[in-house]
Design a protein around this motif. Structure first.
Motif, PDB file in Angstrom:
ATOM      1  N   TYR A   1     -15.250  11.192 -11.850  1.00 38.04           N
ATOM      2  CA  TYR A   1     -13.900  11.164 -10.887  1.00 38.04           C
ATOM      3  C   TYR A   1     -13.611  12.177 -10.041  1.00 38.04           C
ATOM      4  N   TYR A   2     -14.155  13.374 -10.236  1.00 38.75           N
ATOM      5  CA  TYR A   2     -13.810  14.753  -9.718  1.00 38.75           C
ATOM      6  C   TYR A   2     -14.090  14.700  -8.141  1.00 38.75           C
ATOM      7  N   GLY A   3     -15.014  13.616  -7.725  1.00 37.37           N
ATOM      8  CA  GLY A   3     -15.256  13.434  -6.246  1.00 37.37           C
ATOM      9  C   GLY A   3     -14.019  12.918  -5.696  1.00 37.37           C
ATOM     10  N   TYR A   4     -12.748  12.387  -6.242  1.00 38.24           N
ATOM     11  CA  TYR A   4     -11.779  11.981  -5.266  1.00 38.24           C
ATOM     12  C   TYR A   4     -11.075  13.215  -4.640  1.00 38.24           C
ATOM     13  N   PHE A   5     -11.245  14.483  -5.622  1.00 32.34           N
ATOM     14  CA  PHE A   5     -10.555  15.649  -4.805  1.00 32.34           C
ATOM     15  C   PHE A   5     -11.309  16.154  -3.581  1.00 32.34           C
ATOM     16  N   GLN A   6     -12.492  15.633  -3.652  1.00 32.29           N
ATOM     17  CA  GLN A   6     -13.500  16.134  -2.213  1.00 32.29           C
ATOM     18  C   GLN A   6     -12.975  15.283  -0.941  1.00 32.29           C
ATOM     19  N   GLN A   7     -12.540  14.106  -1.133  1.00 30.04           N
ATOM     20  CA  GLN A   7     -12.374  13.300  -0.184  1.00 30.04           C
ATOM     21  C   GLN A   7     -11.518  14.076   1.286  1.00 30.04           C
ATOM     22  N   GLN A   8     -11.950  14.046   2.413  1.00 33.41           N
ATOM     23  CA  GLN A   8     -11.344  14.614   3.374  1.00 33.41           C
ATOM     24  C   GLN A   8      -9.939  13.956   3.888  1.00 33.41           C
ATOM     25  N   GLN A   9     -10.077  12.624   3.506  1.00 30.00           N
ATOM     26  CA  GLN A   9      -8.887  11.955   4.175  1.00 30.00           C
ATOM     27  C   GLN A   9      -8.790  10.574   3.258  1.00 30.00           C
ATOM     28  N   PHE A  10      -7.526  10.042   3.462  1.00 28.14           N
ATOM     29  CA  PHE A  10      -7.298   8.637   2.905  1.00 28.14           C
ATOM     30  C   PHE A  10      -6.911   7.928   3.682  1.00 28.14           C
ATOM     31  N   VAL A  11      -7.370   6.478   4.148  1.00 31.85           N
ATOM     32  CA  VAL A  11      -7.075   5.581   5.095  1.00 31.85           C
ATOM     33  C   VAL A  11      -6.326   4.664   4.328  1.00 31.85           C
ATOM     34  N   PHE A  12      -5.052   4.279   4.455  1.00 33.63           N
ATOM     35  CA  PHE A  12      -4.363   3.181   3.829  1.00 33.63           C
ATOM     36  C   PHE A  12      -3.403   2.410   4.810  1.00 33.63           C
TER      37      PHE A  12
END
Length: 325
Positions: free
Chosen positions: A201-212
């Motif tokens: 789950y650590y990869g969640y902190f790597q995401q450069q952006q969130f599209v919602f």
């Protein structure tokens, strides 16, 4: 400023590295780029820690056990509990989280959903890791813990079990509360626990952006885009806490973790963390080459770095916008 820049460069070398005599000639190569830990020495709220994740060695520390307000780094603790329940099968990424009236009423930064609207656990995690959404933090806490207050008790209990003995949590968001405190060492302990216990789950902190819902929200951790090797983990800001950041980076198979709390500006925070990480990697490289280099655990303020230079550095960054994050 040319004279002060020269003094700053010399101060950085003295700050970052304590070396045995054969290594003195190589200090210039090991010193970090401009704007390192010294630029924040005059700030009373400043606390920092740099750690080798593989060995647990503390490479640098400044007031590491002084109580500070965590701001939105709090959400790392929130997500640790969520990750625990996902790993145990008690929660699923596709589960729906309902926004309560209390959650919807939280102050920004927020996603802005209305009471009764829902989002998935996966979306909620992404909203916390990137947007640092306070409304989603409360909704997720209520979903997992039954109430925000009960979830906060779970946060504190789990924090103490992880060894975060000086931390106390009363909300899952990091919004101001004088009772909610932590330390740079405790945040380092928490960050390493997430990396160690939940690599899936650590990869969640790597995401450069969130599209919602058609909106693109960039990650508040600017080092993900500006410093090679950085792969997480979380920023924070409130007026009481200042600008905070826990960041981890990997180079040549070695991971370092830096925590900075209490910076007066975002650029100062980011450059300080970057300089700490750069210093640490240079020291690891020197050791790998056979040089006897030791980074000091606790360092006093360099004598030649005076209040005038500190004031200049703070003033240069004071115009930076200060959104709550």
């Amino acid at each position: 400023m040319g004279g002060w820049n020269a003094k700053l460069t010399g101060a950085l070398a003295a700050l970052a590295i304590a070396a045995s005599p054969p290594v003195f000639a190589g200090l210039a190569a090991l010193a970090p780029a401009p704007a390192a830990a010294t630029s924040l020495f005059g700030q009373s709220r400043y606390a920092a820690l740099l750690m080798d994740a593989s060995t647990g060695e503390v490479l640098y520390a400044r007031q590491p056990d002084a109580e500070r307000f965590p701001a939105s780094i709090t959400k790392v603790m929130t997500l640790y509990l969520v990750f625990e329940r996902l790993a145990a099968g008690q929660l699923r990424l596709e589960d729906r989280v309902t926004m309560s009236a209390r959650a919807a009423a939280q102050r920004p930064s927020k996603l802005g959903l209305k009471a009764g609207e829902t989002l998935s656990v996966d979306e909620a995690i992404r909203a916390l890791a990137t947007k640092s959404a306070n409304d989603v933090a409360v909704a997720l806490a209520e979903h997992v813990g039954g109430s925000e207050a009960n979830f906060a008790r779970l946060m504190t209990h789990r924090a103490h079990a992880l060894g975060m003995t000086r931390s106390r949590f009363v909300n899952p968001s990091g919004l101001p509360d004088a009772r909610q405190v932590t330390t740079a060492r405790d945040i380092a302990t928490l960050s390493l626990a997430v990396i160690r216990d939940f690599p899936q789950y650590y990869g969640y902190f790597q995401q450069q952006q969130f599209v919602f819902q058609g909106r693109v929200m960039p990650n508040h951790n600017h080092l993900l885009r500006t410093m090679p090797g950085v792969d997480g983990i979380k920023t924070g800001f409130t007026n009481a806490a200042g600008f905070t950041l826990a960041a981890s980076a990997v180079r040549d198979g070695r991971r370092l973790l830096a925590v900075v709390l209490g910076s007066p500006t975002r650029p100062g925070r980011d450059s300080n963390v970057e300089a700490l990480l750069a210093s640490g990697f240079r020291v690891l490289a020197a050791r790998q080459a056979g040089e006897r280099v030791q980074v000091a655990d606790l360092l006093a303020e360099p004598a030649d770095l005076n209040d005038a230079l500190l004031s200049t550095l703070v003033e240069q960054g004071s115009a930076d916008p200060a959104p709550r994050r």
